[in-house]
Design a protein around this motif. Structure first.
Motif, PDB file in Angstrom:
ATOM      1  N   SER A  29      43.578  39.609  39.444  1.00 20.86           N
ATOM      2  CA  SER A  29      43.829  39.906  40.864  1.00 20.86           C
ATOM      3  C   SER A  29      42.528  40.122  41.630  1.00 20.86           C
ATOM      4  N   ARG A  33      40.674  40.154  46.147  1.00 23.54           N
ATOM      5  CA  ARG A  33      40.134  41.329  46.849  1.00 23.54           C
ATOM      6  C   ARG A  33      38.613  41.355  46.910  1.00 23.54           C
ATOM      7  N   ASN A  34      37.954  40.915  45.847  1.00 23.05           N
ATOM      8  CA  ASN A  34      36.507  41.114  45.734  1.00 23.05           C
ATOM      9  C   ASN A  34      35.649  40.438  46.797  1.00 23.05           C
ATOM     10  N   SER A  36      35.892  40.753  49.908  1.00 26.16           N
ATOM     11  CA  SER A  36      35.614  41.789  50.916  1.00 26.16           C
ATOM     12  C   SER A  36      34.662  42.846  50.364  1.00 26.16           C
ATOM     13  N   THR A 114      49.968  46.654  38.682  1.00 26.36           N
ATOM     14  CA  THR A 114      49.696  45.875  39.895  1.00 26.36           C
ATOM     15  C   THR A 114      50.856  44.924  40.181  1.00 26.36           C
ATOM     16  N   TYR A 118      53.252  44.917  43.661  1.00 15.51           N
ATOM     17  CA  TYR A 118      53.460  43.786  44.564  1.00 15.51           C
ATOM     18  C   TYR A 118      54.909  43.332  44.584  1.00 15.51           C
ATOM     19  N   CYS A 251      37.618  32.490  53.053  1.00 16.25           N
ATOM     20  CA  CYS A 251      37.634  33.873  53.553  1.00 16.25           C
ATOM     21  C   CYS A 251      36.597  34.062  54.659  1.00 16.25           C
ATOM     22  N   THR A 263      38.643  44.271  55.960  1.00 14.87           N
ATOM     23  CA  THR A 263      39.900  44.239  55.221  1.00 14.87           C
ATOM     24  C   THR A 263      39.684  44.472  53.742  1.00 14.87           C
ATOM     25  N   ASP A 264      40.661  45.098  53.088  1.00 14.41           N
ATOM     26  CA  ASP A 264      40.640  45.248  51.636  1.00 14.41           C
ATOM     27  C   ASP A 264      41.472  44.163  50.962  1.00 14.41           C
ATOM     28  N   THR A 265      42.157  43.346  51.776  1.00 14.98           N
ATOM     29  CA  THR A 265      43.018  42.295  51.232  1.00 14.98           C
ATOM     30  C   THR A 265      42.691  40.972  51.934  1.00 14.98           C
TER      31      THR A 265
END
Length: 449
Positions: A29, A33-34, A36, A114, A118, A251, A263-265
């Motif tokens: 996952s 996320r990474n 950001s 996780t 979700y 992104c 953002t974290d997502t």
């Protein structure tokens, strides 16, 4: 099968399977996320691409090393066997011990939680986080007890769906109008500050690229492992690098630097920007799929190490048992699934994962040293040259060794308490290893080269 012959692991996997196992061990996952996290640590798109590219270089250098190790020593257990044959069986036991207590079990448990989180976001009937997590782990444990082909087929399907989800994100992001927000001036006062920011940003990137080593655990079930594993590692890691760079491109393209930092997502933000609220649900489903696939990979690969430990006489002997029909290490699979379920129920997976980076990179350092050792031994004995050799060795191998050692030192400086706990878990394995040797003299002798 001749009843007089001992039951061995079944060699049923090819290059395609090995490459997808490599990719499944790396892609979890984190890539959702990474980007950001990196954007919050470096100030410009150029530096962000540079950090992810550097992480890819480290990953491919590691892939080169493991590809040659696999070609030189195609032994059951992969990295476990490299540690045993290059150094001492106690070092190999320390590695298997940390897989069971820390990295594989904790990783599978965290992915299960996780996944459950979700699933709840998608709405509908929801029986509870721990019930969902335990049920998914139990399902994958049962599947892998049915044999390596069944477990690998499930892993392959999940990995292809995961690749499809990433390609969907990339495809949508490329065609969505980009952000026109201006890039702010660099907050770094000097080139040294910029390098320091990149160094800090490398930690989540290297974590996102880690995992190619788990494919080596499957050596005993690969057709022609000297060629199959080395090719699978190189193809798998190369595929991940391409996907990661493209995800970062979309992104940055869609959200801009400011939006990516805010953002974290980021993956959810890209699809929400394109498709509104329905986009957020699609990415939630994609992350669910990714974590489910990662769980499948963990439960498929790690039990082969515990099986090798038991065959060496340094673990409970019954863990080496293979089902006569499927030739799967059923007890080892149940052991891995049981530990993952226990950690998911106790809720200690986050703390355990804090130790993973420092422990993993210790063994990456040792793997690079092992290659030097095996090359020297093979030169003395006149062994045939392997089918794959690290390009640019010894310079490239030494470069990977120094980077891996730097990561270990950085984790001890940045997260001293977590790293010391990881070190304590490693050292605790030493007396337990010798206790196994003295407790069970009837066990088979340790295998040597």
């Amino acid at each position: 099968m001749n009843p007089a012959q001992p039951i061995r692991l079944a060699r049923r996997l090819g290059v395609y399977d090995a490459a997808l196992i490599v990719m499944g061990g790396i892609i979890g996952s984190g890539i959702f996320r990474n980007p950001s996290v990196v954007a919050q640590r470096v100030p410009s798109p150029a530096l962000m691409y540079a950090v992810w590219a550097c992480g890819g270089v480290v990953a491919i250098l590691g892939a080169f090393i493991f590809a040659e190790l696999a070609a030189r020593r195609p032994h059951d257990g992969g990295l476990y066997a490299y540690m045993r044959d290059a150094f001492h069986p106690v070092v190999a036991f320390m590695y298997g011990w940390t897989l069971l207590l820390v990295s594989q079990s904790g990783g599978a448990a965290a992915s299960a939680i996780t996944f459950a989180g979700y699933l709840q976001r998608l709405g509908g009937w929801y029986p509870g986080e721990k019930i969902v997590a335990v049920s998914t782990l139990l399902f994958l444990t049962i599947v892998n007890c049915l044999g390596v082909r069944a477990g690998s087929n499930v892993q392959n399907v999940l990995m292809l769906l995961k690749i499809g989800a990433l390609l969907l994100l990339i495809g949508v992001g490329i065609f969505v109008p980009g952000s026109h927000a201006p890039v702010s001036a660099s907050p770094f006062s000097s080139n040294w500050s910029a390098l320091g920011g990149m160094g800090v940003a490398m930690i989540p990137v290297l974590f996102a690229y880690s995992g190619w080593q788990t494919s080596s655990f499957m050596t005993g079930e690969l057709k022609n492992p000297t060629r199959t594993l080395s090719r699978g590692i190189l193809w798998g890691v190369s595929g991940v690098i391409v996907l990661y760079m493209l995800v970062n491109y979309v992104c940055i393209h869609v959200l801009g630097v400011a939006g990516l930092k805010a953002t974290d997502t980021p993956a959810a933000a890209v699809l929400q920007h394109a498709w509104g609220p329905s986009g957020a649900k699609i990415i939630a489903a994609a992350i669910m799929l990714s974590t489910f696939g990662f769980m499948s990979n963990q439960i498929l690969t790690a039990p082969r190490v515990y099986h090798a430990m038991a065959e060496d006489g340094t673990f409970f002997r019954f863990v080496s048992w293979l089902d006569p029909r499927t030739r799967a290490p059923v007890i080892a699979v149940l052991l891995q699934g049981g530990f993952a379920i226990a950690i998911a129920l106790t809720g200690r997976y986050d703390q355990i994962l804090n130790y993973v980076t420092s422990v993993d990179y210790v063994f990456f350092v040792l793997s690079a040293i092992a290659l030097f050792i095996f090359r020297a031994r093979d030169a003395r004995t006149g062994a045939a040259q392997p089918s794959f050799r690290v390009p640019g060795h010894p310079v490239t191998t030494m470069l990977f060794l120094l980077i891996a050692a730097g990561v270990v030192l950085d984790t001890y400086v940045t997260f001293p308490s977590n790293s010391l706990i990881g070190l304590g878990i490693l050292l605790l394995a030493v007396p337990i290893y010798y206790a196994f040797l003295h407790r069970a003299p009837f066990m088979p002798p340790i295998r040597r080269e």
